[in-house]
Design an enzyme around this catalytic site. Structure first.
Site, PDB file in Angstrom:
ATOM      1  CG  ASP A 180       6.545  -3.027   9.598  1.00  0.00           C
ATOM      2  OD1 ASP A 180       7.259  -3.481   8.685  1.00  0.00           O
ATOM      3  OD2 ASP A 180       6.150  -1.853   9.644  1.00  0.00           O
ATOM      4  CG  ASP A 229       2.865  -2.741   8.864  1.00  0.00           C
ATOM      5  OD1 ASP A 229       3.082  -3.934   8.542  1.00  0.00           O
ATOM      6  OD2 ASP A 229       2.884  -1.808   8.051  1.00  0.00           O
ATOM      7  CB  THR A 255      -2.531   7.248  -2.540  1.00  0.00           C
ATOM      8  OG1 THR A 255      -1.860   5.987  -2.760  1.00  0.00           O
ATOM      9  CG2 THR A 255      -1.677   8.374  -3.108  1.00  0.00           C
ATOM     10  NE  ARG A 289      -2.471   0.168   3.699  1.00  0.00           N
ATOM     11  CZ  ARG A 289      -3.213   0.629   4.682  1.00  0.00           C
ATOM     12  NH1 ARG A 289      -4.528   0.768   4.513  1.00  0.00           N
ATOM     13  NH2 ARG A 289      -2.699   0.961   5.845  1.00  0.00           N
TER      14      ARG A 289
HETATM   15  C1  PRP Z   1      -0.976  -4.582   4.579  1.00  0.00           C
HETATM   16  C2  PRP Z   1      -1.794  -5.844   4.770  1.00  0.00           C
HETATM   17  C3  PRP Z   1      -2.670  -5.853   3.554  1.00  0.00           C
HETATM   18  C4  PRP Z   1      -2.926  -4.382   3.315  1.00  0.00           C
HETATM   19  C5  PRP Z   1      -4.315  -4.042   3.794  1.00  0.00           C
HETATM   20  O1  PRP Z   1       0.057  -4.801   3.697  1.00  0.00           O
HETATM   21  O2  PRP Z   1      -1.017  -6.992   4.919  1.00  0.00           O
HETATM   22  O3  PRP Z   1      -2.070  -6.455   2.424  1.00  0.00           O
HETATM   23  O4  PRP Z   1      -1.946  -3.669   4.082  1.00  0.00           O
HETATM   24  O5  PRP Z   1      -4.629  -2.733   3.495  1.00  0.00           O
HETATM   25  P1  PRP Z   1      -5.788  -2.332   2.464  1.00  0.00           P
HETATM   26  O6  PRP Z   1      -6.971  -3.188   2.809  1.00  0.00           O
HETATM   27  O7  PRP Z   1      -6.008  -0.875   2.770  1.00  0.00           O
HETATM   28  O8  PRP Z   1      -5.283  -2.558   1.073  1.00  0.00           O
HETATM   29  P2  PRP Z   1       1.145  -3.677   3.354  1.00  0.00           P
HETATM   30  O9  PRP Z   1       0.701  -2.860   2.192  1.00  0.00           O
HETATM   31  O10 PRP Z   1       1.500  -2.924   4.613  1.00  0.00           O
HETATM   32  O11 PRP Z   1       2.374  -4.516   2.826  1.00  0.00           O
HETATM   33  P3  PRP Z   1       3.308  -5.559   3.591  1.00  0.00           P
HETATM   34  O12 PRP Z   1       2.462  -6.804   3.830  1.00  0.00           O
HETATM   35  O13 PRP Z   1       4.386  -5.795   2.620  1.00  0.00           O
HETATM   36  O14 PRP Z   1       3.771  -4.957   4.887  1.00  0.00           O
HETATM   37  N1  URA Z   2      -2.231  -2.966   7.136  1.00  0.00           N
HETATM   38  C1  URA Z   2      -1.785  -3.390   8.347  1.00  0.00           C
HETATM   39  O1  URA Z   2      -0.812  -4.167   8.426  1.00  0.00           O
HETATM   40  N2  URA Z   2      -2.408  -2.944   9.443  1.00  0.00           N
HETATM   41  C2  URA Z   2      -3.460  -2.109   9.409  1.00  0.00           C
HETATM   42  O2  URA Z   2      -3.998  -1.747  10.466  1.00  0.00           O
HETATM   43  C3  URA Z   2      -3.909  -1.678   8.131  1.00  0.00           C
HETATM   44  C4  URA Z   2      -3.282  -2.120   7.019  1.00  0.00           C
END
Ligand code: PRP
Ligand code: URA
Length: 213
Positions: free
Chosen positions: A207, A204, A112, A108
């Site tokens: 993370d 997150d 945005t 994400r």
């Molecule tokens: C997080 C999570 C989802 C997304 C959810 O991933 O694991 O994939 O955000 O958010 P949304 O419903 O608003 O799209 P992130 O983009 O942080 O990537 P990562 O798993 O690589 O940390």
């Molecule tokens: N992605 C995450 O990992 N945590 C949140 O709360 C939202 C999006």
């Protein structure tokens, strides 16, 4: 089934709820968080596969011959959304060892909140398989929508979404765009904050699984 969202199933089993509370706690270590996400994946998979078709087969127990239930051999694929979806992968495969795995990469944009696609590798026969898209977090719903849409473009017809913590905004978005997709989660939280994080949430997920913060 949920009154507000007909496609939403909340798994309120005490073991799931207990483990999720441990995961939400900011003092839970990376090691424990990773163990818990894998354990909870098993319990969520148990619910998400409740409607797998059964057939019967003839076996012989030490006492007699009998006709007993066995899986009808439906072909499945799990689709972890990178990165955080990887936390679910081992737990799901421990229950469904013959499932194929399609990895889809997206992140994400922090400003945005739009998902950005970067990777897709899938089994050739994915269109013939029942698909379980998995990600611990459903926030705006943008990432799950993109993953489901890509699976549909590949010809997949029977798609489910398995989440740990969902925001109402994300569930509504997926329900409107994909009313054919059943959603399984452990909790429907209160709201998204101004940064797109689920509240109360667990932070997150990527993370916390990989220790990158
Ligand atoms: C997080 C999570 C989802 C997304 C959810 O991933 O694991 O994939 O955000 O958010 P949304 O419903 O608003 O799209 P992130 O983009 O942080 O990537 P990562 O798993 O690589 O940390
Ligand atoms: N992605 C995450 O990992 N945590 C949140 O709360 C939202 C999006």
């Amino acid at each position: 089934m949920n009154e507000r969202f007909p496609t939403l199933h909340i798994v309120n089993h005490p073991l799931v709820q207990h483990k999720l509370t441990e995961m939400r706690d900011k003092n839970t270590s990376v090691k424990d968080f990773r163990t818990l996400v894998s354990e909870i994946a098993v319990l969520l998979t148990y619910e998400a596969t409740r409607d797998l078709p059964l057939t019967t087969k003839r076996i012989e127990t030490p006492l007699c011959q009998c006709e007993m239930p066995t899986l009808a051999g439906k072909k499945m694929a799990i689709v972890p959304i990178l990165r955080a979806g990887l936390g679910f992968e081992d737990g799901i495969l421990s229950l469904i060892p013959s499932a194929r795995v399609a990895h889809i990469g997206m992140y994400r944009d922090e400003e945005t909140l739009e998902p950005h696609f970067y990777f897709l590798k899938y089994p050739k026969d994915i269109a013939d398989r029942d698909v379980l898209v998995v990600d611990p977090m459903l926030a705006t719903g943008g990432s799950a929508d993109m993953a489901i849409t890509k699976m549909k473009e590949l010809g997949c017809k029977n798609i489910k979404l398995m989440i740990l913590v969902a925001a109402p905004e994300g569930v509504e978005y997926i329900y409107k765009k994909h009313p054919d997709v059943e959603i399984y989660c452990a909790a429907l939280d209160d709201h998204l904050n101004e940064n797109g994080y689920i509240v109360p949430g667990l932070g997150d997920a990527g993370d916390r699984i990989f220790g990158t913060k």
